[in-house]
Design a protein around this motif. Structure first.
Motif, PDB file in Angstrom:
ATOM      1  N   GLU A 239       0.861  -1.175   0.000  1.00 44.28           N
ATOM      2  CA  GLU A 239       0.000   0.000   0.000  1.00 44.28           C
ATOM      3  C   GLU A 239       0.905   1.235   0.000  1.00 44.28           C
ATOM      4  N   HIS A 240       0.828   2.008  -1.079  1.00 41.64           N
ATOM      5  CA  HIS A 240       1.691   3.186  -1.175  1.00 41.64           C
ATOM      6  C   HIS A 240       1.116   4.228  -2.130  1.00 41.64           C
ATOM      7  N   ARG A 241       1.642   5.416  -1.972  1.00 39.77           N
ATOM      8  CA  ARG A 241       1.298   6.557  -2.820  1.00 39.77           C
ATOM      9  C   ARG A 241       2.599   7.164  -3.318  1.00 39.77           C
ATOM     10  N   LEU A 242       2.491   7.970  -4.355  1.00 37.22           N
ATOM     11  CA  LEU A 242       3.639   8.728  -4.833  1.00 37.22           C
ATOM     12  C   LEU A 242       3.374  10.202  -4.548  1.00 37.22           C
ATOM     13  N   TYR A 243       4.345  10.853  -3.919  1.00 42.78           N
ATOM     14  CA  TYR A 243       4.278  12.299  -3.699  1.00 42.78           C
ATOM     15  C   TYR A 243       5.021  12.934  -4.864  1.00 42.78           C
ATOM     16  N   HIS A 244       4.418  13.944  -5.477  1.00 38.70           N
ATOM     17  CA  HIS A 244       5.022  14.621  -6.626  1.00 38.70           C
ATOM     18  C   HIS A 244       5.032  16.123  -6.388  1.00 38.70           C
ATOM     19  N   PHE A 245       6.198  16.731  -6.524  1.00 40.14           N
ATOM     20  CA  PHE A 245       6.422  18.166  -6.341  1.00 40.14           C
ATOM     21  C   PHE A 245       7.005  18.676  -7.652  1.00 40.14           C
ATOM     22  N   VAL A 246       6.499  19.793  -8.148  1.00 40.40           N
ATOM     23  CA  VAL A 246       7.022  20.348  -9.397  1.00 40.40           C
ATOM     24  C   VAL A 246       7.046  21.872  -9.316  1.00 40.40           C
ATOM     25  N   LEU A 247       8.114  22.467  -9.860  1.00 34.97           N
ATOM     26  CA  LEU A 247       8.176  23.923 -10.006  1.00 34.97           C
ATOM     27  C   LEU A 247       7.445  24.286 -11.291  1.00 34.97           C
ATOM     28  N   VAL A 248       6.549  25.240 -11.217  1.00 33.67           N
ATOM     29  CA  VAL A 248       5.678  25.579 -12.339  1.00 33.67           C
ATOM     30  C   VAL A 248       6.461  26.009 -13.571  1.00 33.67           C
ATOM     31  N   TYR A 249       7.424  26.889 -13.419  1.00 34.18           N
ATOM     32  CA  TYR A 249       8.074  27.478 -14.594  1.00 34.18           C
ATOM     33  C   TYR A 249       9.232  26.657 -15.113  1.00 34.18           C
ATOM     34  N   SER A 250      10.068  26.118 -14.237  1.00 37.34           N
ATOM     35  CA  SER A 250      11.229  25.368 -14.723  1.00 37.34           C
ATOM     36  C   SER A 250      10.915  23.905 -14.977  1.00 37.34           C
ATOM     37  N   GLY A 251       9.875  23.388 -14.323  1.00 37.70           N
ATOM     38  CA  GLY A 251       9.542  21.985 -14.475  1.00 37.70           C
ATOM     39  C   GLY A 251      10.381  21.063 -13.597  1.00 37.70           C
ATOM     40  N   TRP A 252      11.224  21.626 -12.718  1.00 38.98           N
ATOM     41  CA  TRP A 252      12.030  20.798 -11.807  1.00 38.98           C
ATOM     42  C   TRP A 252      11.088  19.957 -10.965  1.00 38.98           C
ATOM     43  N   GLU A 253      11.416  18.678 -10.800  1.00 41.46           N
ATOM     44  CA  GLU A 253      10.512  17.766 -10.103  1.00 41.46           C
ATOM     45  C   GLU A 253      11.214  16.990  -8.998  1.00 41.46           C
ATOM     46  N   TYR A 254      10.422  16.601  -8.029  1.00 33.88           N
ATOM     47  CA  TYR A 254      10.850  15.735  -6.944  1.00 33.88           C
ATOM     48  C   TYR A 254       9.714  14.748  -6.703  1.00 33.88           C
ATOM     49  N   ALA A 255      10.064  13.496  -6.489  1.00 31.96           N
ATOM     50  CA  ALA A 255       9.043  12.487  -6.205  1.00 31.96           C
ATOM     51  C   ALA A 255       9.535  11.573  -5.097  1.00 31.96           C
ATOM     52  N   ALA A 256       8.603  11.024  -4.345  1.00 33.91           N
ATOM     53  CA  ALA A 256       8.950  10.110  -3.259  1.00 33.91           C
ATOM     54  C   ALA A 256       7.826   9.107  -3.070  1.00 33.91           C
ATOM     55  N   VAL A 257       8.194   7.931  -2.634  1.00 30.99           N
ATOM     56  CA  VAL A 257       7.220   6.906  -2.287  1.00 30.99           C
ATOM     57  C   VAL A 257       6.776   7.143  -0.853  1.00 30.99           C
TER      58      VAL A 257
ATOM     59  N   ASN B   1      -5.717  24.327  -4.746  1.00 33.38           N
ATOM     60  CA  ASN B   1      -6.513  24.399  -5.967  1.00 33.38           C
ATOM     61  C   ASN B   1      -7.983  24.193  -5.634  1.00 33.38           C
ATOM     62  N   ASN B   2      -8.824  24.527  -6.560  1.00 32.67           N
ATOM     63  CA  ASN B   2     -10.260  24.356  -6.357  1.00 32.67           C
ATOM     64  C   ASN B   2     -10.614  22.882  -6.418  1.00 32.67           C
ATOM     65  N   PRO B   3     -11.526  22.408  -5.560  1.00 30.66           N
ATOM     66  CA  PRO B   3     -11.925  20.999  -5.598  1.00 30.66           C
ATOM     67  C   PRO B   3     -12.397  20.589  -6.982  1.00 30.66           C
ATOM     68  N   GLY B   4     -11.955  19.417  -7.409  1.00 29.04           N
ATOM     69  CA  GLY B   4     -12.365  18.893  -8.708  1.00 29.04           C
ATOM     70  C   GLY B   4     -11.570  19.428  -9.879  1.00 29.04           C
ATOM     71  N   ARG B   5     -10.595  20.273  -9.636  1.00 33.61           N
ATOM     72  CA  ARG B   5      -9.772  20.837 -10.709  1.00 33.61           C
ATOM     73  C   ARG B   5      -8.404  20.184 -10.692  1.00 33.61           C
ATOM     74  N   ALA B   6      -7.931  19.804 -11.845  1.00 35.92           N
ATOM     75  CA  ALA B   6      -6.614  19.181 -11.940  1.00 35.92           C
ATOM     76  C   ALA B   6      -5.530  20.211 -11.626  1.00 35.92           C
ATOM     77  N   MET B   7      -4.452  19.737 -11.042  1.00 35.89           N
ATOM     78  CA  MET B   7      -3.320  20.615 -10.731  1.00 35.89           C
ATOM     79  C   MET B   7      -2.313  20.508 -11.862  1.00 35.89           C
ATOM     80  N   ARG B   8      -2.425  21.397 -12.834  1.00 38.22           N
ATOM     81  CA  ARG B   8      -1.533  21.373 -13.981  1.00 38.22           C
ATOM     82  C   ARG B   8      -0.814  22.705 -14.078  1.00 38.22           C
ATOM     83  N   PRO B   9       0.517  22.668 -14.164  1.00 45.05           N
ATOM     84  CA  PRO B   9       1.254  23.923 -14.311  1.00 45.05           C
ATOM     85  C   PRO B   9       0.780  24.700 -15.535  1.00 45.05           C
ATOM     86  N   GLY B  10       0.718  26.017 -15.396  1.00 48.02           N
ATOM     87  CA  GLY B  10       0.401  26.880 -16.514  1.00 48.02           C
ATOM     88  C   GLY B  10      -1.077  27.015 -16.825  1.00 48.02           C
TER      89      GLY B  10
END
Length: 123
Positions: free
Chosen positions: A22-40, A106-115
């Motif tokens: 049982e696991h999830r992935l945490y995803h962090f992203v900078l909006v403008y540069s696209g730099w990402e970090y992920a963790a289990v 973000n607003n409920p039901g709205r996808a979190m997409r940069p830009g």
């Protein structure tokens, strides 16, 4: 600005010694540069999971963003009464303030997409 969210990874069917992981992935992203970090993240989403992983992402970034937007910690609020929900909100906001970031969601039901302009700041 940075965005972060969790993805339920249970449907991937990962097993250890024949037992489902049982696991999830945490995803962090900078909006403008696209730099990402992920963790289990093992187990379910909680208040600790986003704050711990956000701190780890900022340490990996070796910096802090001016603002951080998440999905309003909906899983962390599950089964909480109004007072407990207010406490989690206050603790999360305090956490972001300690790092010098504006906390938003973000607003409920709205996808979190940069830009995407349809994401609005709510604190």
């Amino acid at each position: 600005m940075a965005l972060s969210d969790f993805t339920d990874a249970n449907e991937l069917g990962v097993t250890i010694a024949g037992q489902p992981l049982e696991h999830r992935l945490y995803h962090f992203v900078l909006v403008y540069s696209g730099w990402e970090y992920a963790a289990v993240v093992l187990g379910r989403e909680s208040f600790t999971a986003p704050t711990e992983n956000l701190a780890n992402a900022l340490w990996a970034l070796v910096g802090v963003t001016g603002a951080h937007r998440n999905d309003s910690l909906s899983a962390a609020y599950r089964n909480l009464d109004a007072d407990a929900t207010a406490d989690v909100t206050k603790r999360y906001t305090t956490f972001c303030v300690q790092y010098g970031m504006l906390a938003s969601r973000n607003n409920p039901g709205r996808a979190m997409r940069p830009g995407r302009s349809r994401l609005t700041t709510t604190t």
